[in-house]
Design a protein around this motif. Structure first.
Motif, mmCIF file in Angstrom:
data_model
loop_
_atom_site.group_PDB
_atom_site.id
_atom_site.type_symbol
_atom_site.label_atom_id
_atom_site.label_comp_id
_atom_site.label_asym_id
_atom_site.label_seq_id
_atom_site.Cartn_x
_atom_site.Cartn_y
_atom_site.Cartn_z
ATOM 1 N N GLN A 142 4.828 11.185 8.300
ATOM 2 C CA GLN A 142 4.171 12.160 9.154
ATOM 3 C C GLN A 142 4.194 11.734 10.617
ATOM 4 O OE1 GLN A 142 0.329 13.154 7.642
ATOM 5 N NE2 GLN A 142 1.146 13.713 5.649
ATOM 6 N N ARG A 143 4.016 10.448 10.848
ATOM 7 C CA ARG A 143 4.038 9.946 12.226
ATOM 8 C C ARG A 143 5.405 10.159 12.879
ATOM 9 N NH1 ARG A 143 -0.311 8.820 15.490
ATOM 10 N NH2 ARG A 143 -1.895 7.694 14.315
ATOM 11 N N PHE B 237 1.151 3.207 16.483
ATOM 12 C CA PHE B 237 2.423 3.908 16.270
ATOM 13 C C PHE B 237 3.129 4.247 17.584
ATOM 14 C CE2 PHE B 237 0.816 4.277 12.026
ATOM 15 C CZ PHE B 237 1.974 4.204 11.254
ATOM 16 N N PHE C 113 -6.289 3.288 7.242
ATOM 17 C CA PHE C 113 -5.736 4.546 6.737
ATOM 18 C C PHE C 113 -6.552 5.735 7.214
ATOM 19 C CE2 PHE C 113 -3.533 1.909 3.498
ATOM 20 C CZ PHE C 113 -2.253 2.368 3.769
ATOM 21 N N VAL D 247 -2.990 11.295 12.777
ATOM 22 C CA VAL D 247 -1.755 12.041 12.521
ATOM 23 C C VAL D 247 -2.063 13.494 12.178
ATOM 24 C CG1 VAL D 247 -1.361 11.693 10.039
ATOM 25 C CG2 VAL D 247 0.572 11.662 11.605
ATOM 26 N N PRO E 222 3.509 8.203 3.229
ATOM 27 C CA PRO E 222 3.268 9.492 3.906
ATOM 28 C C PRO E 222 2.874 9.295 5.370
ATOM 29 C CG PRO E 222 1.532 9.016 2.307
ATOM 30 C CD PRO E 222 2.628 8.027 2.069
ATOM 31 N N LEU E 223 2.215 8.182 5.657
ATOM 32 C CA LEU E 223 1.784 7.924 7.027
ATOM 33 C C LEU E 223 2.989 7.829 7.957
ATOM 34 C CD1 LEU E 223 -0.838 7.411 8.565
ATOM 35 C CD2 LEU E 223 -0.400 4.965 8.305
ATOM 36 N N ARG F 173 7.527 12.484 11.981
ATOM 37 C CA ARG F 173 7.941 13.791 11.471
ATOM 38 C C ARG F 173 9.098 14.388 12.277
ATOM 39 N NH1 ARG F 173 5.245 17.559 8.486
ATOM 40 N NH2 ARG F 173 5.810 19.729 8.889
ATOM 41 N N ASP G 26 0.245 4.331 0.346
ATOM 42 C CA ASP G 26 -0.107 5.372 1.314
ATOM 43 C C ASP G 26 0.523 5.157 2.688
ATOM 44 O OD1 ASP G 26 -1.429 6.994 -0.351
ATOM 45 O OD2 ASP G 26 -3.443 6.330 0.199
ATOM 46 N N VAL G 27 1.160 4.011 2.853
ATOM 47 C CA VAL G 27 1.895 3.765 4.089
ATOM 48 C C VAL G 27 3.049 4.780 4.216
ATOM 49 C CG1 VAL G 27 3.557 2.136 5.068
ATOM 50 C CG2 VAL G 27 1.292 1.349 4.399
ATOM 51 N N GLU H 47 0.848 -1.193 0.000
ATOM 52 C CA GLU H 47 0.000 0.000 0.000
ATOM 53 C C GLU H 47 0.889 1.251 0.000
ATOM 54 O OE1 GLU H 47 -3.303 0.482 0.075
ATOM 55 O OE2 GLU H 47 -4.187 -1.435 0.695
#
Lengths: 126, 434
Positions: free
Chosen positions: A18-19, A114, B208, B215, A14-15, A21, A11-12, A9
């Motif tokens: 950001q997490r 997370f 997601f 986030v 940017p996740l 960051r 989209d993992v 996936e």
């Protein structure tokens, strides 16, 4: 600390960015991503010495996370061996046993917690 | 010779008695018949005693004529009619004999002998013919009996056949009901296969949605911190990230939404309404659902999914639920075939399932191919037959391909073909007219 995240996936990415960051900004952690087991292997071929931790999804089309794990343990286990954590949506016992037997250091279930992951990374860094 | 007339009358009454004796008519006529026998005897004696010179003959003929007339006109004795007419010659001859005697001189012997002979002949003729007649009647009765027997048999057989027909009709009704039930079961079974895939497919986007919203909340805190510090540039960068995250939340929310809609569409009874639909979306959706559905059963199973979808594919007028079922079925079979081969070949084997769409000569062509076990030649012709399955009992209904055939060929006027090599591959091709 260089971490390779393997998940089909996209989209993992940017996740994670950001997490983590703050950690990325402070230079504590840097991420690289692979969208499949095959991609992860070709990445490791060149840069396996840099990678400290590998986070891999188990259920991916093509090479599964467990296959990737065995390949890593077979080909890239020169000390210090990379820490490998497996991630799966199917957090059942069978999957867990299989992952641990194949040489996983840890086993995480989706949805990823997370905060828990951060704790684990902290102990790993120490 | 009047004796013969009386005898004939007496015997005729006896015949009447015989004919009525075994029937209900005997109750009505029994006494009358008995009395009339005696009356005949009495008349004979009276005639003998008091009449002569031809008048005795005339009386005899008259008595016989009376009896004959009565029997002939009585509807109850209709059965005897053919016998009765036999008596006329005797009556006529006796009457002629009597009249001739009345008008003749004594001792004229020459014609008397002839007439007496004629009376005798007429008398014998009655009983000769009557015997033949009785024999014929007996035969007719036998034939009638046989007819009745045959009619009973025919009625029996007809009843049996009617019963069998009704039983068969009942069976046909039961079979129809069972068929409908089986089709419903097949639908539910395929839905069951879907459930795990659906759960997985919904879980992913939901993760997601949760992760990105969490986030984003953190990012807003950070953005506020940056703003407080006066770092507008960093705050703007964070705002850009938040916007992207919201975009992702919306994207994954829609993904889950689409899956739920697809699931509802699959479980809902087919509306039978054709509508323009995007075959690419159907193919992609059901490929993933089938894959995840199978993996829920066997978690170690992994396959490479190759989608080669023609982006320029026009929409096709189809019943989306039905075509979706066909695709799900073909994908499930494809994965099953690769799974079986994996069990036989071990780790060097890479299961691959691919789906292709393209436009070709006024048709949309969908190809589903797997590198699994293939279909043996002797089985190939049977795969579209209802209830034919190679799966172990309880694993397959044997209706999947048969229903697929019905949906594509009968429901959409399309074609479904299979190309296969045992141990190598199987490729199903569906053509839908545009």
């Amino acid at each position: 600390m260089k971490i390779l995240v393997v998940d089909d996936e996209a989209d993992v990415q940017p996740l994670f960015q950001q997490r983590f960051r703050k950690e990325i900004r402070n230079g504590d952690i840097s991420f690289d991503f692979a969208l499949s087991g095959e991609q992860a292997l070709s990445y490791l071929e060149e840069r396996h010495s840099e990678v400290v931790l590998i986070l891999s999804d188990i259920n991916m089309p093509g090479m599964s996370g467990l296959e990737l794990l065995s390949r890593i343990r077979h080909d890239y286990n020169a000390p210090p061996p990379p820490v490998v954590m497996m991630i799966t949506a199917y957090g059942d016992d069978e999957n867990y046993q299989q992952a641990m037997q194949s040489g996983a250091n840890d086993f995480l279930t989706k949805p990823l917690d997370f905060n828990l992951l951060k704790e684990k990374l902290k102990t790993l860094a120490e | 010779m009047y004796f013969f007339s009386y005898l004939a009358a007496f015997l005729l009454i006896k015949d009447v008695r015989k004919a009525t004796k075994t029937t209900n008519l005997y109750l009505k006529w029994g006494n009358f018949i008995n009395v009339s026998s005696w009356v005949i005897v009495a008349l004979f004696l009276i005639t003998k005693r008091y009449l002569g010179n031809g008048f005795d003959e005339i009386a005899g003929a008259a008595v016989l004529l009376g009896v004959v007339y009565y029997v002939q006109n009585e509807p109850d004795f209709a059965k005897l009619k053919p016998v009765i007419s036999l008596h006329y010659p005797l009556i006529v001859i006796t009457l002629v004999y009597g009249i001739l005697q009345v008008f003749s001189k004594d001792g004229d012997v020459a014609w008397e002998e002839y007439i007496q002979f004629a009376v005798l002949a007429a008398f014998v003729w009655i009983f000769g013919r009557a015997a033949t007649f009785k024999k014929q009647q007996k035969e007719v009765e036998q034939i009638n009996e046989k007819n009745v027997e045959l009619e009973t048999m025919v009625a029996q057989r007809t009843a049996e056949i009617t019963q069998q027909k009704e039983a068969l009709e009942q069976t046909v009704q039961e079979l129809k009901a069972t068929q409908a039930q089986l089709i419903q079961q097949e639908k539910l079974a395929s839905l069951g296969e879907l459930t795990a895939g659906i759960a997985h497919e919904i879980q992913n986007p939901l993760n997601f949605v949760n992760n990105f919203s969490e986030v984003s909340m953190e990012l807003i805190d950070e953005m506020n911190e940056e703003l407080a510090k006066g770092d507008a540039e960093e705050a703007a960068a964070i705002a850009e990230d938040i916007k992207q995250n919201l975009e992702k939340i919306r994207h994954h929310g829609k993904r889950a939404d689409g899956i739920v809609k697809g699931m509802l569409q699959h479980s809902r009874a087919s509306t039978g309404q054709k509508e323009p639909a995007d075959v690419n979306v159907l193919a992609d959706e059901y490929l993933r659902l089938a894959y995840h559905g199978l993996r829920a059963k066997d978690k170690m199973f992994n396959a490479e999914l190759i989608t080669n979808l023609d982006a320029a594919l026009p929409k096709v007028n189809i019943i989306p639920q039905d075509v979706g079922r066909v695709l799900l079925n073909l994908f499930t079979n494809a994965f099953y075939a690769t799974m079986q081969k994996k069990k036989l070949s071990g780790n060097d084997y890479k299961p691959t399932v691919s789906v292709n769409t393209r436009k070709h000569e006024g048709e949309v062509v969908i190809t589903v191919r797997d590198n699994g076990t293939g279909i043996p030649e002797d089985v190939k012709d049977k795969i579209m037959q209802p209830f034919f399955t190679t799966k172990p009992t309880g694993e397959g209904t044997g209706l999947g391909l048969s229903l697929s055939y019905d949906i594509i060929v009968k429901g959409h006027g399309g074609k479904i073909n299979v190309d296969t090599a045992e141990g190598e591959f199987t490729e199903f091709t569906i053509s839908l007219p545009l």
